[in-house]
Write a protein that holds these residues in place. Structure first.
Motif, PDB file in Angstrom:
ATOM      1  N   ILE A   1       0.798  -1.264  -0.127  1.00  0.00           N
ATOM      2  CA  ILE A   1      -0.101  -0.167  -0.051  1.00  0.00           C
ATOM      3  C   ILE A   1       0.941   1.281  -0.239  1.00  0.00           C
ATOM      4  N   THR A   2       0.669   2.205  -1.094  1.00  0.00           N
ATOM      5  CA  THR A   2       1.386   3.314  -1.113  1.00  0.00           C
ATOM      6  C   THR A   2       0.415   4.417  -0.261  1.00  0.00           C
ATOM      7  N   VAL A   3       1.229   5.169   0.674  1.00  0.00           N
ATOM      8  CA  VAL A   3       0.364   5.981   1.395  1.00  0.00           C
ATOM      9  C   VAL A   3       0.502   7.495   0.802  1.00  0.00           C
ATOM     10  N   LEU A   4      -0.688   7.809   0.528  1.00  0.00           N
ATOM     11  CA  LEU A   4      -0.678   9.289  -0.233  1.00  0.00           C
ATOM     12  C   LEU A   4      -0.641  10.638   0.917  1.00  0.00           C
ATOM     13  N   ASP A   5       0.249  11.334   0.409  1.00  0.00           N
ATOM     14  CA  ASP A   5       0.491  12.719   1.527  1.00  0.00           C
ATOM     15  C   ASP A   5      -0.157  13.677   0.742  1.00  0.00           C
ATOM     16  N   LEU A   6      -1.218  14.213   1.210  1.00  0.00           N
ATOM     17  CA  LEU A   6      -1.841  15.505   0.665  1.00  0.00           C
ATOM     18  C   LEU A   6      -1.948  16.819   1.585  1.00  0.00           C
ATOM     19  N   SER A   7      -0.907  16.846   2.410  1.00  0.00           N
ATOM     20  CA  SER A   7      -0.602  17.675   3.396  1.00  0.00           C
ATOM     21  C   SER A   7       0.037  18.729   2.800  1.00  0.00           C
ATOM     22  N   THR A   8       0.194  19.903   3.907  1.00  0.00           N
ATOM     23  CA  THR A   8       0.505  21.057   3.177  1.00  0.00           C
ATOM     24  C   THR A   8       2.379  20.697   3.334  1.00  0.00           C
ATOM     25  N   ASP A   9       2.755  19.941   4.052  1.00  0.00           N
ATOM     26  CA  ASP A   9       4.401  19.636   4.074  1.00  0.00           C
ATOM     27  C   ASP A   9       4.388  18.380   2.791  1.00  0.00           C
ATOM     28  N   ALA A  10       3.625  18.067   2.184  1.00  0.00           N
ATOM     29  CA  ALA A  10       3.867  16.692   1.001  1.00  0.00           C
ATOM     30  C   ALA A  10       4.656  17.619  -0.195  1.00  0.00           C
ATOM     31  N   ASP A  11       5.833  16.940  -0.737  1.00  0.00           N
ATOM     32  CA  ASP A  11       6.317  17.438  -1.758  1.00  0.00           C
ATOM     33  C   ASP A  11       5.367  17.265  -3.154  1.00  0.00           C
ATOM     34  N   SER A  12       4.405  16.408  -3.020  1.00  0.00           N
ATOM     35  CA  SER A  12       3.433  16.482  -4.262  1.00  0.00           C
ATOM     36  C   SER A  12       2.707  17.582  -4.273  1.00  0.00           C
ATOM     37  N   MET A  13       2.715  18.392  -3.207  1.00  0.00           N
ATOM     38  CA  MET A  13       1.873  19.910  -3.292  1.00  0.00           C
ATOM     39  C   MET A  13       2.765  20.763  -4.044  1.00  0.00           C
ATOM     40  N   ASP A  14       4.039  20.710  -4.448  1.00  0.00           N
ATOM     41  CA  ASP A  14       4.717  21.796  -5.069  1.00  0.00           C
ATOM     42  C   ASP A  14       4.220  22.330  -6.317  1.00  0.00           C
TER      43      ASP A  14
ATOM     44  N   PRO B   1      -1.026  32.467  16.106  1.00  0.00           N
ATOM     45  CA  PRO B   1      -0.845  32.582  14.738  1.00  0.00           C
ATOM     46  C   PRO B   1      -0.792  31.199  14.010  1.00  0.00           C
ATOM     47  N   PRO B   2      -1.398  30.951  12.688  1.00  0.00           N
ATOM     48  CA  PRO B   2      -1.603  30.023  12.051  1.00  0.00           C
ATOM     49  C   PRO B   2       0.030  29.501  11.936  1.00  0.00           C
ATOM     50  N   ARG B   3       0.146  28.293  11.825  1.00  0.00           N
ATOM     51  CA  ARG B   3       1.292  27.691  11.222  1.00  0.00           C
ATOM     52  C   ARG B   3       1.520  27.500   9.848  1.00  0.00           C
ATOM     53  N   ILE B   4       2.403  28.489   9.352  1.00  0.00           N
ATOM     54  CA  ILE B   4       2.733  28.700   7.824  1.00  0.00           C
ATOM     55  C   ILE B   4       3.834  27.736   7.437  1.00  0.00           C
ATOM     56  N   GLU B   5       3.388  26.753   6.505  1.00  0.00           N
ATOM     57  CA  GLU B   5       4.576  25.924   6.274  1.00  0.00           C
ATOM     58  C   GLU B   5       4.925  26.089   4.579  1.00  0.00           C
ATOM     59  N   ARG B   6       4.019  26.605   3.755  1.00  0.00           N
ATOM     60  CA  ARG B   6       3.991  26.589   2.381  1.00  0.00           C
ATOM     61  C   ARG B   6       3.658  27.940   1.815  1.00  0.00           C
ATOM     62  N   GLY B   7       4.075  28.473   0.703  1.00  0.00           N
ATOM     63  CA  GLY B   7       3.434  29.585   0.137  1.00  0.00           C
ATOM     64  C   GLY B   7       3.370  29.344  -1.460  1.00  0.00           C
ATOM     65  N   TRP B   8       2.590  29.898  -2.138  1.00  0.00           N
ATOM     66  CA  TRP B   8       2.400  29.653  -3.445  1.00  0.00           C
ATOM     67  C   TRP B   8       1.914  31.056  -4.068  1.00  0.00           C
ATOM     68  N   ARG B   9       2.705  31.732  -5.011  1.00  0.00           N
ATOM     69  CA  ARG B   9       2.380  33.071  -5.605  1.00  0.00           C
ATOM     70  C   ARG B   9       1.941  34.141  -4.393  1.00  0.00           C
ATOM     71  N   HIS B  10       0.755  34.674  -4.433  1.00  0.00           N
ATOM     72  CA  HIS B  10       0.474  35.168  -3.245  1.00  0.00           C
ATOM     73  C   HIS B  10      -0.538  34.778  -2.245  1.00  0.00           C
ATOM     74  N   HIS B  11      -0.239  33.358  -2.133  1.00  0.00           N
ATOM     75  CA  HIS B  11      -0.986  32.692  -1.088  1.00  0.00           C
ATOM     76  C   HIS B  11      -0.099  32.146  -0.046  1.00  0.00           C
ATOM     77  N   LEU B  12      -0.167  32.106   1.141  1.00  0.00           N
ATOM     78  CA  LEU B  12       0.252  31.424   2.286  1.00  0.00           C
ATOM     79  C   LEU B  12      -0.555  30.227   2.752  1.00  0.00           C
ATOM     80  N   LEU B  13      -0.043  29.073   3.143  1.00  0.00           N
ATOM     81  CA  LEU B  13      -0.744  27.777   3.232  1.00  0.00           C
ATOM     82  C   LEU B  13      -0.491  27.366   4.749  1.00  0.00           C
TER      83      LEU B  13
END
Length: 997
Positions: free
Chosen positions: A390-403, A591-603
């Motif tokens: 079984i491959t576990v799919l990470d869809l979280s903010t930390d996931a490389d697949s969200m780059d 504060p929210p815990r910000i671990e990703r950004g993209w263009r003018h968005h912070l996640l």
């Protein structure tokens, strides 16, 4: 009725058909006040549910007292209890203002009995408390909510030992009688669906409370510490309660009911949801500790209060047709009920437990540990599949697949699943309780459901779903099976075309077939408390703690270890404060815990997307692919210091030199704006041989010794002007909006600055440098008066000094119409300091000057910066310049910035608190004032507004010496859609916070 009978009786609501408020005209009230209570005044009617209240004005119009005529159903002994309770709280809590009964010179209360159409009633004068109530639709900020909780806690502790015969009453507002009140009055709710909802919610909440009732302590309670009866401290911003009125519901009841009543009153305010009341729970608990049983009773009591409000309000409006106050409350009472019942009781109960630090403390009535993981299965859920399959799919903010913004693509999940199955996975599984960034909209005023309460599985081959342990089938239908698994219910959802093997009611043994699924099918697996409510597949992060407590991680059923590495956000913040110097502050109290950004968005790690309105550090936008690729490529090759010979530093400095006019042709590379300013000052004083510096007041230039010395922003250093070294001389901030010279008179700033420079020279201390931002950033983007720099630069040069331009914030095209701020002033400085935008988040700064000035530095020694101009830094700098050009981000700043400024100026026409909209391009500032004439800074209002904007999905912060300016410096890639979202949310927040004209 005999007088002594009226004096000693107390009310029993259930013996009354109705309690209409006494009908009393203002003229009659004035007569009662004059003839019986010794005060001549003009009476103004106030609203009330069951009493008659009047504000008495003196001849000069100032409030003198409150005349309260109690409902005739209330006896004298009850009124005496109310006044005694008020006096007690006033004595033990002197920091609170209490509407106590006014007294005559002999100490007796100003109280009398008057006749009304429904019998004798007690009339008395009460202390008037200025400030106004917290009632109305205005949004309650976290501070106001917490303030309410603190006050309620103080009242509860003050009344803990209070005893009085007048407390022995049966009130319709007492939660101990809520079930009977709703049963009696529900018929007045005309709409069948609403009546049914109220009755059902009452039954459920009452059953919940009855399990706890024996463990709930009772005491004297005010029982009406609502937004209608809490008075705000005059001029407090945001509104903070410090006063209490209306003791009409004082009685003996469950102590925790005091908190529940107050919480319920918050729920009708604009933008308030159930989770917004938690600061009040925490604050109450800090003053008067809740027991585990009381914590569990809080929300059921809120629901009961809401149900009673709806039923009682409808009845009061029916029997007291002229009661405008009662009728006006009907809509807000229904909203309170909707919010109170918007979540299952166990969810809110767990949130309250978590808020009070009792998440793991069982109450006496707990039957199960709701946080326990599922037992290990006897057989795996999927036959012949092991964890390695079984491959576990990470869809979280930390996931490389969200780059690279993959989270914004609606097809990302399907693409990742298809890829994993194509790579040979027998199945692909998502993660329990980890927020899915793929479910996050880029712009949203509320959080969305991102936190999964179960696991999704996609099959790469045919599979048999088998019973993991012996159990009973609770439901079986095409596409759905639910069976018991210990104390939990295992839910399986799959394509509706698939018929399960088992039937409803059947008993299954471990390993028995449940479903046969073909390759390509998907199945959702979830575990929840068998006796708990239905749980959505995805829940909003604010409520996730409550929902997840009703579930368990089903991963062990698949042979996958349960996830035990979910760091609590508060723990991380505590760790930061423990080791990271606290003078390095963070935005927001929570504060929210910000671990990703993209263009003018912070996640955030909760899967919330925030529009970034403050990040001028990243002009290209967060995680720009070209920068990432360029840095990665260079790091694979070389990164060293600039003493080595390599091409990128040459190419980068050549590019920088082409961006400035002659005679500027020589570049120093450093790591930050502070270093750039420090070096710029050293160059100026070294080349001029003069060591005095003239700087603008209310400016910020950095934290190094020299850059801090010329920084006079009071927010960065409250003692800035008093602690300047003797070589720093300041001139007036040329602020045309709130400075000494405003509007057209701003032309006077330049001659005055010139005079200071001339006076220094005449005194034998000619300035070696003048430093200033070329577009006044710390003031929120206020343009300097036309010609200001031309006159000042000429003056300092006339005496042998140099002009230093601080372009750290405004340079690099942010102003839209100009690449550099000095271009707006039509001048050429001798030294330009630049940073921030240069590296798109990479530490990079520069000083650009003429070769003649640069060469004079050798008189002071040599210059070297280990990483300034390193291969990586140079490549980053080149890439940023390329992207700025290729993506026309300066043009975008002009277009989108112009559109946004027009939107903000339109808001200024509607909201008096907006004093001005400053700036150009995407360097804007919205200055908030309490009055446009005197320009009193709206400092606290600005902070409250920023907090509300965060809740609405926008990160914006205050700036300026008074912290009353919204600094608007987003990534230059921001588009019109996002700009409109910001303006719309600002509009909404200003309305919710009561700033509409």
């Amino acid at each position: 009725m005999q007088p002594d009978e009226y004096e000693y009786r107390t009310i029993d609501f259930f013996t009354k058909d109705a309690l209409p408020a006494p009908r009393m005209a203002p003229a009659e009230a004035e007569l009662i006040a004059a003839e019986h209570l010794g005060i001549t005044a003009r009476a103004q009617a106030l609203g009330s549910q069951q009493d008659a209240n009047f504000l008495l004005h003196s001849d000069d119009g100032t409030p003198a007292a409150i005349l309260k005529i109690a409902n005739p159903a209330f006896g004298t002994v009850e009124i005496e209890a109310q006044d005694a309770a008020a006096d007690l709280i006033a004595s033990v809590r002197p920091e609170l203002r209490i509407a106590t009964v006014l007294r005559r010179p002999d100490g007796s209360p100003r109280r009398t009995t008057v006749d009304t159409e429904n019998g004798p009633a007690v009339a008395r004068l009460l202390r008037y408390l200025p400030g106004g109530t917290l009632s109305g639709p205005r949004h309650l900020s976290p501070g106001s909510v917490a303030g309410m909780g603190t006050l309620v806690g103080k009242v509860s502790t003050a009344l803990r030992d209070f005893r009085h015969p007048g407390l022995d009453r049966v009130l319709q507002w007492d939660p101990q009688h809520a079930d009977r009140v709703v049963a009696k009055l529900a018929g007045h709710i005309d709409e069948p669906d609403r009546r049914t909802a109220v009755q059902a919610a009452t039954a459920e909440a009452w059953a919940y409370v009855q399990k706890l009732a024996a463990a709930l302590p009772s005491q004297a309670v005010h029982l009406d510490l609502t937004d209608d009866n809490l008075i705000r401290c005059p001029d407090s911003r945001p509104p903070m309660p410090d006063g209490i009125i209306d003791f009409g519901d004082v009685t003996w009841s469950w102590a925790v009911g005091e908190l529940a009543v107050s919480l319920s009153s918050m729920l009708h305010h604009d933008g308030i949801e159930a989770h917004h009341v938690l600061p009040a729970v925490r604050a109450f608990h800090a003053v008067r500790s809740l027991s585990p049983e009381e914590a569990d009773a809080v929300w059921p009591l809120v629901v009961l209060r809401a149900a009673v409000l709806v039923a009682s309000g409808r009845q009061q409006a029916a029997v007291d047709e002229d009661n405008v106050y009662a009728k006006a409350a009907l809509d807000r009472e229904w909203r309170i009920f909707e919010q109170a019942t918007s979540l299952p009781l166990p969810v809110m109960t767990r949130l309250i437990r978590d808020a009070t630090g009792m998440a793991d403390v069982p109450a006496r009535t707990d039957r199960t540990d709701r946080t326990a993981q599922a037992d290990a299965p006897v057989r795996p859920l999927l036959r012949d599949l092991v964890a390695d399959d079984i491959t576990v799919l990470d869809l979280s903010t930390d996931a490389d697949s969200m780059d690279h913004g993959a989270w914004t693509d609606a097809g990302t999940e399907a693409r990742l699943v298809t890829s994993a199955l194509a790579d040979g996975a027998a199945a692909v599984a998502t993660r329990y309780a980890h927020a899915r960034l793929t479910r996050t909209p880029a712009l949203s005023a509320v959080s969305t459901a991102t936190v999964p309460t179960g696991i999704d599985l996609w099959l790469g081959r045919d599979a048999v779903v088998q019973a993991p342990a012996a159990g009973r089938v609770l439901a079986a239908a095409p596409g759905h099976v639910e069976l018991t698994y210990g104390a939990q219910a295992l839910t399986l959802s799959f394509p509706r075309a698939v018929q399960p093997v088992v039937t409803t009611g059947a008993t299954v043994h471990a390993g028995e077939d449940i479903i046969h699924l073909s390759s390509g099918a998907s199945v959702h697996v979830a575990l929840r408390d068998a006796d708990g409510p239905a749980v959505p597949r995805l829940v909003r992060p604010e409520y996730a703690v409550g929902w997840l407590a009703l579930t368990a991680d089903p991963a062990p059923l698949l042979g996958i270890p349960a996830d035990s590495d979910r760091t609590r956000e508060r723990d991380l913040l505590d760790r930061r404060d423990a080791v990271f110097a606290t003078v390095q502050e963070h935005y927001y109290a929570n504060p929210p815990r910000i671990e990703r950004g993209w263009r003018h968005h912070l996640l955030s790690t909760d899967g919330r997307s925030y529009l970034d309105i403050v990040n001028n550090v990243t002009p290209l936008g967060h995680a720009h692919p070209r920068v990432e690729q360029a840095v990665s490529r260079q790091l694979r090759r070389l990164n060293t210091n600039s003493r080595f010979h390599y091409a990128s530093v040459v190419e980068f400095t050549e590019r920088l030199a082409t961006l400035v006019p002659d005679p500027l042709d020589t570049v120093f590379l450093v790591n930050s704006g502070s270093e750039a300013v420090d070096l710029g000052l050293r160059l100026a004083t070294g080349a001029s041989g003069r060591y005095d510096v003239v700087a603008l007041r209310e400016a910020y230039h950095g934290w190094t010794y020299a850059s801090d010395a010329v920084s006079t922003s009071l927010q960065d250093n409250p003692n800035a002007l008093a602690t300047r070294p003797s070589w720093v001389h300041t001139v007036d901030s040329p602020n045309s909006y709130r400075g000494r010279h405003r509007g057209p008179d701003a032309v006077r700033y330049a001659p005055e600055a010139v005079a200071v420079i001339d006076e220094l020279a005449a005194a034998g201390r000619p300035a070696g440098a003048f430093i200033g931002e070329t577009f006044y950033g710390n003031a929120g983007g206020v343009a300097l008066p036309d010609g200001y720099l031309a006159q000042v630069y000429a003056a300092v040069r006339r005496h042998g000094g140099l002009a230093v331009a601080d372009e750290v914030q405004v340079g690099y095209g942010r102003l839209g119409h100009w690449f550099w701020g000095f271009e707006q002033q039509q001048v050429v400085p001798d030294i330009v300091c630049v940073a921030k935008a240069m590296g798109n988040g990479h530490p990079l700064g520069a000083v650009i000057t003429s070769k003649a000035v640069a060469d004079r530095y050798r008189d002071q020694g040599y210059f070297f910066s280990s990483t300034g101009g390193s291969p990586v830094s140079s490549i980053v700098g080149l890439t940023v310049l390329d992207a700025l050009r290729d993506e026309d981000l300066q043009g975008n700043a002009a277009r989108v910035g112009g559109h946004l400024k027009s939107r903000l100026e339109a808001l200024a026409d509607r909201y008096g608190i907006i004093g001005a909209v400053h700036g150009s391009g995407l360097y804007l500032g919205v200055e908030l004032v309490r009055d446009r004439g005197g320009l009193e800074p709206a400092t606290e209002e600005t902070a409250e507004l920023c907090d509300r904007m965060l809740d609405l999905g926008v990160i914006v912060q205050p700036t300026g010496d008074h912290l009353n300016i919204l600094k608007i410096k987003p990534p230059l890639c921001i588009d019109t859609t996002a700009a409109d979202f910001f303006a719309d949310m600002l509009d909404l927040a200003l309305t919710q916070l009561g700033h509409a004209r």
